[in-house]
Scaffold this motif. Sequence first.
Motif, PDB file in Angstrom:
ATOM      1  N   GLY A  34       9.908  16.211  10.577  1.00 42.75           N
ATOM      2  CA  GLY A  34      10.888  15.145  10.411  1.00 42.75           C
ATOM      3  C   GLY A  34      10.300  13.755  10.372  1.00 42.75           C
ATOM      4  O   GLY A  34      11.019  12.774  10.155  1.00 42.75           O
ATOM      5  N   GLU A  35       8.999  13.647  10.546  1.00 44.19           N
ATOM      6  CA  GLU A  35       8.359  12.337  10.619  1.00 44.19           C
ATOM      7  C   GLU A  35       7.962  11.854   9.224  1.00 44.19           C
ATOM      8  O   GLU A  35       7.667  12.659   8.343  1.00 44.19           O
ATOM      9  N   PRO A  36       7.966  10.528   9.008  1.00 41.54           N
ATOM     10  CA  PRO A  36       7.537   9.999   7.703  1.00 41.54           C
ATOM     11  C   PRO A  36       6.093  10.377   7.398  1.00 41.54           C
ATOM     12  O   PRO A  36       5.231  10.336   8.269  1.00 41.54           O
ATOM     13  N   GLY A  37       5.867  10.772   6.165  1.00 46.87           N
ATOM     14  CA  GLY A  37       4.516  11.124   5.747  1.00 46.87           C
ATOM     15  C   GLY A  37       4.051  12.498   6.184  1.00 46.87           C
ATOM     16  O   GLY A  37       2.872  12.806   6.098  1.00 46.87           O
ATOM     17  N   SER A  38       4.975  13.344   6.669  1.00 46.80           N
ATOM     18  CA  SER A  38       4.566  14.672   7.136  1.00 46.80           C
ATOM     19  C   SER A  38       4.153  15.581   5.980  1.00 46.80           C
ATOM     20  O   SER A  38       3.437  16.554   6.168  1.00 46.80           O
TER      21      SER A  38
ATOM     22  N   HIS B 288       0.820  -1.219   0.000  1.00 43.72           N
ATOM     23  CA  HIS B 288       0.000   0.000   0.000  1.00 43.72           C
ATOM     24  C   HIS B 288       0.855   1.271   0.000  1.00 43.72           C
ATOM     25  O   HIS B 288       0.398   2.334  -0.413  1.00 43.72           O
ATOM     26  N   THR B 289       2.122   1.178   0.432  1.00 45.24           N
ATOM     27  CA  THR B 289       3.001   2.347   0.360  1.00 45.24           C
ATOM     28  C   THR B 289       3.353   2.670  -1.091  1.00 45.24           C
ATOM     29  O   THR B 289       3.285   3.829  -1.519  1.00 45.24           O
ATOM     30  N   HIS B 290       3.726   1.650  -1.871  1.00 44.94           N
ATOM     31  CA  HIS B 290       4.045   1.885  -3.280  1.00 44.94           C
ATOM     32  C   HIS B 290       2.795   2.266  -4.067  1.00 44.94           C
ATOM     33  O   HIS B 290       2.879   3.063  -5.017  1.00 44.94           O
ATOM     34  N   ALA B 291       1.651   1.705  -3.699  1.00 50.94           N
ATOM     35  CA  ALA B 291       0.411   2.081  -4.375  1.00 50.94           C
ATOM     36  C   ALA B 291       0.101   3.555  -4.154  1.00 50.94           C
ATOM     37  O   ALA B 291      -0.318   4.271  -5.076  1.00 50.94           O
ATOM     38  N   LEU B 292       0.322   4.018  -2.930  1.00 52.06           N
ATOM     39  CA  LEU B 292       0.083   5.431  -2.623  1.00 52.06           C
ATOM     40  C   LEU B 292       1.051   6.325  -3.398  1.00 52.06           C
ATOM     41  O   LEU B 292       0.683   7.406  -3.866  1.00 52.06           O
TER      42      LEU B 292
ATOM     43  N   PRO C  94      -3.468   3.635  12.772  1.00 50.46           N
ATOM     44  CA  PRO C  94      -3.636   5.106  12.818  1.00 50.46           C
ATOM     45  C   PRO C  94      -2.495   5.848  12.122  1.00 50.46           C
ATOM     46  O   PRO C  94      -2.720   6.883  11.502  1.00 50.46           O
ATOM     47  N   ALA C  95      -1.270   5.301  12.229  1.00 46.58           N
ATOM     48  CA  ALA C  95      -0.136   5.971  11.587  1.00 46.58           C
ATOM     49  C   ALA C  95      -0.300   6.015  10.065  1.00 46.58           C
ATOM     50  O   ALA C  95      -0.075   7.053   9.429  1.00 46.58           O
ATOM     51  N   TYR C  96      -0.714   4.878   9.489  1.00 47.35           N
ATOM     52  CA  TYR C  96      -0.899   4.859   8.036  1.00 47.35           C
ATOM     53  C   TYR C  96      -2.088   5.720   7.621  1.00 47.35           C
ATOM     54  O   TYR C  96      -2.058   6.381   6.576  1.00 47.35           O
ATOM     55  N   ARG C  97      -3.145   5.709   8.430  1.00 47.64           N
ATOM     56  CA  ARG C  97      -4.294   6.556   8.120  1.00 47.64           C
ATOM     57  C   ARG C  97      -3.907   8.024   8.122  1.00 47.64           C
ATOM     58  O   ARG C  97      -4.396   8.816   7.318  1.00 47.64           O
ATOM     59  N   LEU C  98      -2.982   8.400   9.021  1.00 46.85           N
ATOM     60  CA  LEU C  98      -2.501   9.783   9.049  1.00 46.85           C
ATOM     61  C   LEU C  98      -1.731  10.106   7.765  1.00 46.85           C
ATOM     62  O   LEU C  98      -1.936  11.154   7.148  1.00 46.85           O
ATOM     63  N   VAL C  99      -0.858   9.182   7.359  1.00 44.82           N
ATOM     64  CA  VAL C  99      -0.109   9.384   6.112  1.00 44.82           C
ATOM     65  C   VAL C  99      -1.055   9.493   4.930  1.00 44.82           C
ATOM     66  O   VAL C  99      -0.904  10.364   4.064  1.00 44.82           O
ATOM     67  N   LEU C 100      -2.053   8.625   4.881  1.00 40.88           N
ATOM     68  CA  LEU C 100      -3.011   8.635   3.785  1.00 40.88           C
ATOM     69  C   LEU C 100      -3.792   9.951   3.760  1.00 40.88           C
ATOM     70  O   LEU C 100      -4.002  10.549   2.695  1.00 40.88           O
ATOM     71  N   GLY C 101      -4.200  10.409   4.939  1.00 39.36           N
ATOM     72  CA  GLY C 101      -4.935  11.667   4.999  1.00 39.36           C
ATOM     73  C   GLY C 101      -4.104  12.853   4.549  1.00 39.36           C
ATOM     74  O   GLY C 101      -4.564  13.718   3.798  1.00 39.36           O
ATOM     75  N   LEU C 102      -2.826  12.882   4.986  1.00 36.56           N
ATOM     76  CA  LEU C 102      -1.955  13.987   4.595  1.00 36.56           C
ATOM     77  C   LEU C 102      -1.695  13.977   3.092  1.00 36.56           C
ATOM     78  O   LEU C 102      -1.691  15.027   2.447  1.00 36.56           O
ATOM     79  N   HIS C 103      -1.467  12.788   2.527  1.00 39.00           N
ATOM     80  CA  HIS C 103      -1.268  12.703   1.084  1.00 39.00           C
ATOM     81  C   HIS C 103      -2.497  13.176   0.331  1.00 39.00           C
ATOM     82  O   HIS C 103      -2.390  13.850  -0.703  1.00 39.00           O
TER      83      HIS C 103
ATOM     84  N   SER D  43     -12.488   7.388   0.991  1.00 40.68           N
ATOM     85  CA  SER D  43     -13.297   6.227   1.355  1.00 40.68           C
ATOM     86  C   SER D  43     -12.530   5.256   2.242  1.00 40.68           C
ATOM     87  O   SER D  43     -13.125   4.474   2.984  1.00 40.68           O
ATOM     88  N   HIS D  44     -11.198   5.303   2.177  1.00 40.57           N
ATOM     89  CA  HIS D  44     -10.377   4.452   3.044  1.00 40.57           C
ATOM     90  C   HIS D  44     -10.235   5.037   4.445  1.00 40.57           C
ATOM     91  O   HIS D  44      -9.727   4.370   5.345  1.00 40.57           O
ATOM     92  N   LEU D  45     -10.641   6.285   4.601  1.00 47.09           N
ATOM     93  CA  LEU D  45     -10.463   6.954   5.894  1.00 47.09           C
ATOM     94  C   LEU D  45     -11.747   7.063   6.692  1.00 47.09           C
ATOM     95  O   LEU D  45     -11.712   7.270   7.907  1.00 47.09           O
ATOM     96  N   VAL D  46     -12.890   6.947   6.022  1.00 42.86           N
ATOM     97  CA  VAL D  46     -14.176   7.172   6.685  1.00 42.86           C
ATOM     98  C   VAL D  46     -14.468   6.038   7.671  1.00 42.86           C
ATOM     99  O   VAL D  46     -14.342   4.863   7.339  1.00 42.86           O
TER     100      VAL D  46
END
Length: 433
Positions: free
Chosen positions: A332-336, A220-224, A281-290, A245-248
């Motif tokens: 400095g965090e991943p996905g910031s 899912h990281t490469h897909a994003l 939650p960490a991946y959901r945060l990255v997805l939301g920021l992207h 739709s992945h976050l709701v």
Amino acid sequence: MLGYDVNWASFQIIELMSSSKIHLKIVGYLVATQSFHEDTDDLSPSPAEVASTMNHLSSVVTPDVARDIGPEVFIMLNHFHPHIRKRAVLTLYRVCEKHSLRVSSGYRNGLTIQIQFGSLSPHEPRLVKKLQPPITDLISTMTAMSLLYECVHTCIIGNLLRGPSGLSLAQTCISKLADQNLKYIALLALVKIVPTHVDLVAEYQDVILASVDDDDISIHTHALELVTALVNKHNLQSIVQQLFSHLVQPQTSMPSAFQSLSQHVVPSIPLKAPSAPSHSPAYRLVLGLHTLVLKYTVNLSMSWRVYGAVRAYAVKLMVKLLSDETLLVHTGEPGSCSEALWAAAWICGEYCSGLLAPKELLSYLLRSEVANLDPDTVAVYLQAATKVFGYWSTEAAQQWTDDLLDKVKGAVDSVMERLEDFISSPHIEVQER
């Protein structure tokens, strides 16, 4: 150890290093460490010596030697002497024959040859037309995913996908990879293809988006990453909606009458809980920021070419982005996604006339936490601050009253004080700004 030049003894030192007696070998390596350098004679052979060595290697090379000298022979392909490059190509053929091509089947033998020579095609453009037909046939009939990836990788590094002649091969690669349910290796290959053939990869947008919700973090990281590269002004809305739709959070439904009755009759049967939202939650945060950055970025890529309310609205959005301390705190965090701040600062500096409160923006551009950003972003921040201050002071001069004197002095003192923190930056461009 006393600092005298012992270049005259280089050969003797090498002999000592190759001694079979460990106590002598240690001394040899110690002397070499302290005395050898890039100008040492024995370490810098002449072109004639290099050519003679490769001629000899072509005759006596063994599988073990071929394995060890392969990388060095590849380096010789870029030698500044043409006759060295010619010998390197011939030596490389023998190296491949002895090591890389020692496989059981003729099919894999041919495959390995084409993969090896794919890395040579950037140096010999005529190889491209010769390799494209057999590579296309191989990819069309390939079933092993690892070998398919090697073939696609060969096409990429060998420039086989470029130009009109490479379009058909690119279509073959992408369709074949998409048929593999876009697992890790397929996604990895598509990430490398998308910079040159984004339109072809975009045809599989829905399949790629489906991989965003895969349980495997690598997938899912490469897909994003692919989704980010595919976004444009035409598909932005649909992609953002699918990412959202992945976050709701799923809605909690009322239990049916049968389920409620079952809890009284057989209390041990648990009610089925609603499915949890995608991933941690960490991946959901990255997805939301992207998702947010995609929306901002595509809106901005048109916004500075148009006039009136659209440009002003874009500047207003960028001010909101710059005023948000969250991106600075987590830079400095991943996905910031702090790289979006670079564009935001540039737009606010370039289109100051759209600012409603330019003096307020100065405090955001020059706060101390900005120093934690990437140096290129800090430099853009400082440049934008200079432009914003210039615009604000010019507007003040056109509407000058004596009451503004103290405000201007205060703004000047504040800007100079905040800039002091950046003068000591270790990055030269930040210092210059």
